[in-house]
Design a protein around this motif. Structure first.
Motif, PDB file in Angstrom:
ATOM      1  N   ALA A  58      34.424  40.104  47.487  1.00  0.00           N
ATOM      2  CA  ALA A  58      35.715  39.736  48.067  1.00  0.00           C
ATOM      3  C   ALA A  58      36.767  39.902  46.985  1.00  0.00           C
ATOM      4  N   ALA A  59      38.001  40.075  47.392  1.00  0.00           N
ATOM      5  CA  ALA A  59      39.069  40.253  46.410  1.00  0.00           C
ATOM      6  C   ALA A  59      40.388  39.760  46.971  1.00  0.00           C
ATOM      7  N   THR A  60      41.223  39.265  46.077  1.00  0.00           N
ATOM      8  CA  THR A  60      42.588  38.920  46.456  1.00  0.00           C
ATOM      9  C   THR A  60      43.422  40.195  46.501  1.00  0.00           C
ATOM     10  N   GLU A  61      44.531  40.126  47.192  1.00  0.00           N
ATOM     11  CA  GLU A  61      45.419  41.293  47.245  1.00  0.00           C
ATOM     12  C   GLU A  61      45.912  41.662  45.849  1.00  0.00           C
ATOM     13  N   SER A  71      28.888  47.808  50.318  1.00  0.00           N
ATOM     14  CA  SER A  71      29.198  47.228  51.625  1.00  0.00           C
ATOM     15  C   SER A  71      30.701  47.025  51.720  1.00  0.00           C
ATOM     16  N   PRO A  72      31.228  46.830  52.923  1.00  0.00           N
ATOM     17  CA  PRO A  72      32.676  46.627  53.062  1.00  0.00           C
ATOM     18  C   PRO A  72      33.160  45.427  52.268  1.00  0.00           C
ATOM     19  N   LEU A  73      34.368  45.546  51.761  1.00  0.00           N
ATOM     20  CA  LEU A  73      34.969  44.494  50.956  1.00  0.00           C
ATOM     21  C   LEU A  73      35.644  43.459  51.856  1.00  0.00           C
ATOM     22  N   GLU A 127      38.582  50.627  47.336  1.00  0.00           N
ATOM     23  CA  GLU A 127      37.435  51.489  47.602  1.00  0.00           C
ATOM     24  C   GLU A 127      36.404  51.427  46.477  1.00  0.00           C
ATOM     25  N   THR A 128      36.875  51.297  45.234  1.00  0.00           N
ATOM     26  CA  THR A 128      35.963  51.231  44.098  1.00  0.00           C
ATOM     27  C   THR A 128      35.089  49.985  44.169  1.00  0.00           C
ATOM     28  N   VAL A 167      24.716  36.603  46.176  1.00  0.00           N
ATOM     29  CA  VAL A 167      25.871  36.340  45.320  1.00  0.00           C
ATOM     30  C   VAL A 167      27.111  36.972  45.944  1.00  0.00           C
ATOM     31  N   LEU A 168      28.132  36.159  46.114  1.00  0.00           N
ATOM     32  CA  LEU A 168      29.450  36.672  46.482  1.00  0.00           C
ATOM     33  C   LEU A 168      30.266  36.753  45.205  1.00  0.00           C
TER      34      LEU A 168
END
Length: 199
Positions: free
Chosen positions: A44-47, A64-66, A56-57, A14-15
């Motif tokens: 993943a995240a938008t700015e 794992s890295p975002l 970081e949260t 799942v992403l």
């Protein structure tokens, strides 16, 4: 249970894609619940999401890295939105803002999240969260129907008090964590999408 290296056993992937609404502060809890459910999770995240939850949260919750717009192009030469779309059995957008729904519905792929959804994601589940008036607006309703027509799923929004103290109760709250996890598992257990599972 997933056991690495055992033939015939494959952990479902799942992403979770976090967009820039105030309900983004709830995303780490959703991520933890997904992992507790035995799913392999990337985030993943938008700015815009970072206005409401620290990068970081989210990375710590995911373990794992975002993936962000700043990491969009991999050093290997692969393009992350294509790699992520092929990796994920399910893309869960939570919270999904009106803007995120609109971008995908009209085919805009100018951020990592929208580009990943448009890059052939097997299954997509949206967990909307927004002002009740925005949820009920003709534009949002049209975009939701467009995405449903593409086979995308939806969980929520729920009814209740909004984050803003000026808001009256209405339909627009992010669905509860347990409901989102149940919907994700149901989507994963539903009819299969693409057969290929590249690494």
């Amino acid at each position: 249970m997933y056991i690495p290296g055992v033939s015939g056993t494959q952990q479902r992937r799942v992403l979770i894609a976090v967009t820039g609404g105030i309900a983004a502060y709830k995303a780490p809890g959703v991520i933890r619940r997904l992992r507790e459910a035995g799913l392999e999770v990337r985030a993943a995240a938008t700015e815009a999401a970072f206005r409401f939850v620290p990068e970081e949260t989210l990375a710590i919750a995911a373990g794992s890295p975002l993936f962000t717009d700043r990491t969009w192009w991999e050093r290997s030469g692969r393009v992350e939105h294509v790699s992520l779309a092929r990796w994920a059995d399910l893309v869960l957008v939570a919270p999904a803002t009106a803007d995120a729904l609109a971008r995908v519905a009209v085919g805009l792929g100018d951020d990592l999240v929208s580009a990943t959804v448009l890059a052939g994601a097997r299954k997509v589940l949206w967990a909307p969260a927004m002002n009740p008036e925005m949820w009920q607006s003709p534009a949002t309703r049209r975009n939701v129907e467009t995405l449903k027509g593409w086979g995308h799923g939806f969980v929520g929004p729920a009814e209740g008090l909004m984050a803003s103290t000026e808001e009256l109760p209405g339909v627009g709250r992010l669905a509860e964590e347990a409901e989102i996890i149940a919907a994700a598992r149901a989507a994963l257990d539903g009819p299969a999408g693409r057969d290929e599972r590249p690494g």
